[in-house]
Scaffold this motif. Structure first.
Motif, PDB file in Angstrom:
ATOM      1  N   GLY A   1     -21.930-130.696 -43.124  1.00  0.00           N
ATOM      2  CA  GLY A   1     -22.244-131.857 -42.300  1.00  0.00           C
ATOM      3  C   GLY A   1     -23.678-131.833 -41.801  1.00  0.00           C
ATOM      4  O   GLY A   1     -24.407-132.828 -41.889  1.00  0.00           O
ATOM      5  N   ALA A   2     -24.115-130.682 -41.291  1.00  0.00           N
ATOM      6  CA  ALA A   2     -25.492-130.562 -40.804  1.00  0.00           C
ATOM      7  C   ALA A   2     -26.487-130.659 -41.954  1.00  0.00           C
ATOM      8  O   ALA A   2     -27.589-131.188 -41.795  1.00  0.00           O
ATOM      9  N   GLY A   3     -26.077-130.162 -43.135  1.00  0.00           N
ATOM     10  CA  GLY A   3     -26.959-130.197 -44.303  1.00  0.00           C
ATOM     11  C   GLY A   3     -27.256-131.604 -44.799  1.00  0.00           C
ATOM     12  O   GLY A   3     -28.245-131.820 -45.514  1.00  0.00           O
TER      13      GLY A   3
ATOM     14  N   TYR B   1     -30.127-141.126 -52.027  1.00  0.00           N
ATOM     15  CA  TYR B   1     -30.210-140.100 -50.983  1.00  0.00           C
ATOM     16  C   TYR B   1     -29.234-140.390 -49.842  1.00  0.00           C
ATOM     17  O   TYR B   1     -28.551-139.491 -49.334  1.00  0.00           O
ATOM     18  N   ASN B   2     -29.177-141.640 -49.427  1.00  0.00           N
ATOM     19  CA  ASN B   2     -28.289-142.006 -48.323  1.00  0.00           C
ATOM     20  C   ASN B   2     -26.821-141.885 -48.719  1.00  0.00           C
ATOM     21  O   ASN B   2     -25.984-141.478 -47.910  1.00  0.00           O
ATOM     22  N   LEU B   3     -26.500-142.220 -49.955  1.00  0.00           N
ATOM     23  CA  LEU B   3     -25.118-142.083 -50.417  1.00  0.00           C
ATOM     24  C   LEU B   3     -24.726-140.604 -50.526  1.00  0.00           C
ATOM     25  O   LEU B   3     -23.580-140.244 -50.235  1.00  0.00           O
ATOM     26  N   ILE B   4     -25.670-139.750 -50.945  1.00  0.00           N
ATOM     27  CA  ILE B   4     -25.395-138.307 -50.969  1.00  0.00           C
ATOM     28  C   ILE B   4     -25.129-137.802 -49.550  1.00  0.00           C
ATOM     29  O   ILE B   4     -24.213-137.013 -49.315  1.00  0.00           O
ATOM     30  N   ALA B   5     -25.937-138.285 -48.589  1.00  0.00           N
ATOM     31  CA  ALA B   5     -25.741-137.893 -47.186  1.00  0.00           C
ATOM     32  C   ALA B   5     -24.349-138.288 -46.714  1.00  0.00           C
ATOM     33  O   ALA B   5     -23.649-137.486 -46.068  1.00  0.00           O
TER      34      ALA B   5
ATOM     35  N   ALA C   1     -16.191-128.094 -31.797  1.00  0.00           N
ATOM     36  CA  ALA C   1     -17.658-128.149 -31.868  1.00  0.00           C
ATOM     37  C   ALA C   1     -18.169-128.770 -33.158  1.00  0.00           C
ATOM     38  O   ALA C   1     -19.337-129.161 -33.237  1.00  0.00           O
ATOM     39  N   ALA C   2     -17.312-128.886 -34.173  1.00  0.00           N
ATOM     40  CA  ALA C   2     -17.769-129.277 -35.506  1.00  0.00           C
ATOM     41  C   ALA C   2     -18.509-130.614 -35.512  1.00  0.00           C
ATOM     42  O   ALA C   2     -19.605-130.728 -36.069  1.00  0.00           O
ATOM     43  N   GLY C   3     -17.912-131.643 -34.910  1.00  0.00           N
ATOM     44  CA  GLY C   3     -18.537-132.963 -34.930  1.00  0.00           C
ATOM     45  C   GLY C   3     -19.917-132.971 -34.306  1.00  0.00           C
ATOM     46  O   GLY C   3     -20.847-133.600 -34.826  1.00  0.00           O
ATOM     47  N   PHE C   4     -20.068-132.269 -33.188  1.00  0.00           N
ATOM     48  CA  PHE C   4     -21.369-132.218 -32.529  1.00  0.00           C
ATOM     49  C   PHE C   4     -22.382-131.480 -33.388  1.00  0.00           C
ATOM     50  O   PHE C   4     -23.556-131.879 -33.458  1.00  0.00           O
ATOM     51  N   VAL C   5     -21.949-130.425 -34.078  1.00  0.00           N
ATOM     52  CA  VAL C   5     -22.831-129.659 -34.959  1.00  0.00           C
ATOM     53  C   VAL C   5     -23.323-130.531 -36.117  1.00  0.00           C
ATOM     54  O   VAL C   5     -24.448-130.378 -36.592  1.00  0.00           O
ATOM     55  N   TRP C   6     -22.497-131.474 -36.584  1.00  0.00           N
ATOM     56  CA  TRP C   6     -22.947-132.399 -37.630  1.00  0.00           C
ATOM     57  C   TRP C   6     -23.958-133.382 -37.080  1.00  0.00           C
ATOM     58  O   TRP C   6     -25.044-133.561 -37.627  1.00  0.00           O
ATOM     59  N   TYR C   7     -23.567-134.077 -36.012  1.00  0.00           N
ATOM     60  CA  TYR C   7     -24.309-135.257 -35.588  1.00  0.00           C
ATOM     61  C   TYR C   7     -25.628-134.953 -34.891  1.00  0.00           C
ATOM     62  O   TYR C   7     -26.571-135.740 -34.991  1.00  0.00           O
ATOM     63  N   PHE C   8     -25.723-133.849 -34.187  1.00  0.00           N
ATOM     64  CA  PHE C   8     -26.974-133.572 -33.483  1.00  0.00           C
ATOM     65  C   PHE C   8     -28.155-133.457 -34.454  1.00  0.00           C
ATOM     66  O   PHE C   8     -29.178-134.136 -34.275  1.00  0.00           O
ATOM     67  N   PRO C   9     -28.076-132.631 -35.524  1.00  0.00           N
ATOM     68  CA  PRO C   9     -29.205-132.600 -36.464  1.00  0.00           C
ATOM     69  C   PRO C   9     -29.383-133.907 -37.233  1.00  0.00           C
ATOM     70  O   PRO C   9     -30.518-134.286 -37.546  1.00  0.00           O
TER      71      PRO C   9
END
Length: 327
Positions: free
Chosen positions: A52-54, A74-78, A112-120
């Motif tokens: 998610g962070a990647g 790029y956006n679709l890969i994200a 914590a998972a969702g926050f770890v994705w969305y913050f970066p």
């Protein structure tokens, strides 16, 4: 949904339509696959965090308006990476229930998972706006000059990002997680929920040592703050629970009439609680990224998500106060 998939859920009531009918049946078979390989649920959760962070690197690219078809790709890969992260995040809980490998650390990691994705990701969107801002500057009537870019990008957008990151991201997640657990508590009892309290979590933190449990103690420290914040947001629920425990003692002694009243009110509110988590938020992230309007996602977080959070808390606190007053 077949019985095996249903048995791997916390409760059908605490799943929104998309998760219940599409995501959960799919993730069940992933959980079966991971179980056969002997993979621990916490490993799956950590993998979801990295994936998610990647996705941030791909979200930082403009879409079609700025970078043509490569930008769209790029956006679709994200979005695909974020979808895979969500699949894994849904799989870990089912895997834990199927294998009996539940753990306090797993509960903390899952929260914590969702926050770890969305913050970066949101930091990536700030960078994206700094590089690509013609559309927004056009709407604001600003010339694309360096002083304006610096002023708007580092001033307004960073401010929006900080507010969205601290309040728009963390608060809805905390509220949704807590209200789902309170619903499960009154639906299934203490063993059927993970309704943690800050005092017990603080005691766990004190028992851990930095020398032997460095990683777990680090996460536990953050989780103490997480649970304290949930309790601070829900004073009437805390008052109601305190009165119930004082009057009836053990959870199983709570009157059925109180259980039914809480369940009825909580269930009617769940449709709004579901809007605070992944599916609703990600739908708008997809929309704004593909339209090359990343700054509008911050506005959405601050205006829509904060208002929705306030509404859910207001409704939940109101019926908890009513029950508490009747006690």
């Amino acid at each position: 949904m077949n019985e095996k998939v249903y048995a791997s859920l916390k409760s059908a009531e605490t799943e929104d339509w998309v998760d219940y009918h599409i995501v959960r049946p799919f993730t069940y078979y992933w959980a079966v696959f991971f179980a056969k390989l002997g993979i621990h649920p916490n490993t799956v959760t950590i993998a979801s965090m990295f994936i998610g962070a990647g996705s941030t690197w791909f979200f930082a690219h403009g879409s079609f308006y700025y970078e043509g078809m490569w930008g769209v790709i790029y956006n679709l890969i994200a979005l695909l990476m974020l979808f895979v992260a969500d699949i894994l995040d849904n799989t870990d809980g089912q895997l834990a229930r199927m294998t009996g490998k539940k753990s306090p650390l797993g509960r903390i990691l899952d929260g914590a998972a969702g926050f770890v994705w969305y913050f970066p990701i949101y930091l990536g969107l700030v960078y994206r706006f700094y590089i690509h801002h013609d559309i927004e500057f056009g709407l604001l009537g600003l010339d694309d000059k360096q002083p304006y870019v610096l002023a708007v990008a580092t001033g307004i957008v960073l401010l929006l990002a900080v507010i969205a990151g601290v309040w728009g991201l963390a608060r809805p997640q905390r509220i949704a997680d807590y209200y789902i657990q309170t619903h499960l508590f009154f639906l299934k009892g203490e063993k059927g929920a993970e309704l943690d309290n800050s005092k017990a979590q603080e005691e766990k933190y004190e028992r851990l040592t930095w020398k032997d449990n460095f990683i777990e103690k680090l996460f536990q420290k953050n989780y103490v703050g997480y649970t304290k914040n949930q309790e601070q947001l829900t004073p009437q629920f805390q008052r109601m629970m305190s009165l119930l425990r004082e009057k009836y003692g053990a959870t199983e002694n709570f009157p059925q009439s109180v259980r039914d009243e809480f369940h009825r009110n909580s269930k009617s509110l769940l449709k709004y609680v579901f809007m605070l988590v992944f599916n609703f938020r990600t739908a708008y992230l997809i929309l704004f990224c593909l339209l090359d309007l990343p700054a509008e996602m911050f506005v959405f977080e601050i205006i829509v998500m904060l208002f929705l959070s306030w509404y859910v808390v207001h409704r939940h606190e109101a019926f908890c106060k009513k029950i508490a007053d009747s006690l």
